[in-house]
Scaffold this motif. Structure first.
Motif, short mmCIF file in Angstrom:
data_model
loop_
_atom_site.label_atom_id
_atom_site.label_comp_id
_atom_site.label_asym_id
_atom_site.label_seq_id
_atom_site.Cartn_x
_atom_site.Cartn_y
_atom_site.Cartn_z
N GLY A 93 0.81 -1.21 0.00
CA GLY A 93 0.00 0.00 0.00
C GLY A 93 0.84 1.27 0.00
N LEU A 94 1.85 1.30 0.88
CA LEU A 94 2.70 2.49 0.96
C LEU A 94 3.52 2.66 -0.31
CD1 LEU A 94 3.94 2.31 4.67
CD2 LEU A 94 2.27 3.89 3.69
N MET A 95 4.03 1.59 -0.87
CA MET A 95 4.81 1.71 -2.10
C MET A 95 3.93 2.07 -3.29
SD MET A 95 7.99 1.49 -1.52
CE MET A 95 7.62 2.40 0.00
N TRP A 96 2.65 1.69 -3.24
CA TRP A 96 1.74 2.12 -4.30
C TRP A 96 1.56 3.63 -4.26
CZ3 TRP A 96 -2.98 4.63 -4.55
CH2 TRP A 96 -3.63 4.58 -5.79
N VAL A 97 1.45 4.17 -3.06
CA VAL A 97 1.34 5.63 -2.92
C VAL A 97 2.62 6.30 -3.41
CG1 VAL A 97 1.12 7.52 -1.27
CG2 VAL A 97 -0.28 5.47 -1.01
N VAL A 98 3.78 5.73 -3.07
CA VAL A 98 5.05 6.29 -3.51
C VAL A 98 5.15 6.27 -5.04
CG1 VAL A 98 7.55 5.92 -3.52
CG2 VAL A 98 6.28 5.76 -1.38
N ASP A 99 4.78 5.14 -5.64
CA ASP A 99 4.83 5.04 -7.11
C ASP A 99 3.88 6.03 -7.76
OD1 ASP A 99 6.70 3.04 -7.00
OD2 ASP A 99 5.22 1.42 -7.03
#
Length: 252
Positions: free
Chosen positions: A93-99
């Motif tokens: 979830g957090l890496m999706w936001v970062v991407d």
């Protein structure tokens, strides 16, 4: 690089004692006066002493660089460490936001936010700090995540888990301090790039609101009289180049 950064810090700290004039005082000399003994960097179209304005503008530009990078580094470090340590859906979830945020052009995003929430005075300065800090943390989060993914499998983290330490303590007491080395390097490099971004926004009249001056606003002031008074834009531009080069060399 270190010598250049220390020199900049000394000038910033001693600005009130070094600056010969009030940076906003009008008619301290003849308008568009060339550099000389009375005005080492000349004057602008309003007769304001450019040397004093460059010194005080440097205080704001450097402060913006340091504070914005501190916000970005703190946010990115926390997000990256939590994502790597939590794993599973937290990491995804957090890496999706970062991407998602990395896919947005930063300059366009900055222009849109500063245009929508245009304010004046101290609020405008805090807005620029928040915008620059909260749009530059994604790269740090990826760096810290990769470090923590490696660190959390090492023996001292397994020992901390066996001792029953809480996840919060493991992350903030053991993982993050051991993952800070690349973040420190990133920070020294990011200060220079943040100063360039701020100068670009100020040049477009979307940066720190007047009467507060930064090196970017000083370059913008010299845009119209560039042919008859090139020193108005040249000196603050040279200061930006020197500062960014110093921070880049320090990072290297």
């Amino acid at each position: 690089g270190l010598f250049g950064v220390l020199l900049l810090v000394v000038f910033v700290v001693l600005t009130p004692m070094i600056a010969p004039f009030d940076p906003n005082a009008i008619d301290t000399g003849t308008p568009n006066l060339a550099p000389g003994w009375a005005h080492p960097m000349g004057t602008d179209a309003y007769g304001r002493d450019l040397f004093s304005r460059v010194l005080y503008g440097g205080r704001v530009s450097l402060s913006i660089g340091f504070v914005a990078v501190a916000i970005a580094a703190t946010t990115g470090t926390t997000v990256g460490a939590v994502a790597a340590f939590g794993g599973g859906w937290i990491d995804r979830g957090l890496m999706w936001v970062v991407d998602l945020l990395l896919s947005l052009p930063r300059l366009v995003l900055l222009l849109a936010i500063t245009g929508l929430f245009r304010t004046t005075g101290t609020e405008g300065l805090f807005l620029i700090l928040a915008i620059l800090g909260l749009t530059g943390w994604m790269g740090v989060s990826r760096i810290v995540r990769s470090q923590v993914l490696s660190l959390k499998e090492q023996d001292f983290i397994q020992a901390a888990r066996a001792l029953g330490l809480s996840s919060t303590r493991i992350v903030f007491r053991h993982l993050i301090p051991n993952a800070l080395a690349p973040v420190i390097v990133y920070g020294s490099l990011a200060i220079g790039s943040t100063m360039i971004v701020e100068a670009g926004l100020s040049f477009l009249c979307l940066g720190v609101p007047p009467p507060t001056s930064t090196w970017g606003t000083l370059i913008n002031d010299g845009r119209e009289p560039l042919r008859i008074a090139p020193w108005i834009a040249t000196f603050p531009g040279f200061c930006i180049v020197a500062a960014v080069m110093s921070f880049n060399l320090l990072g290297d």
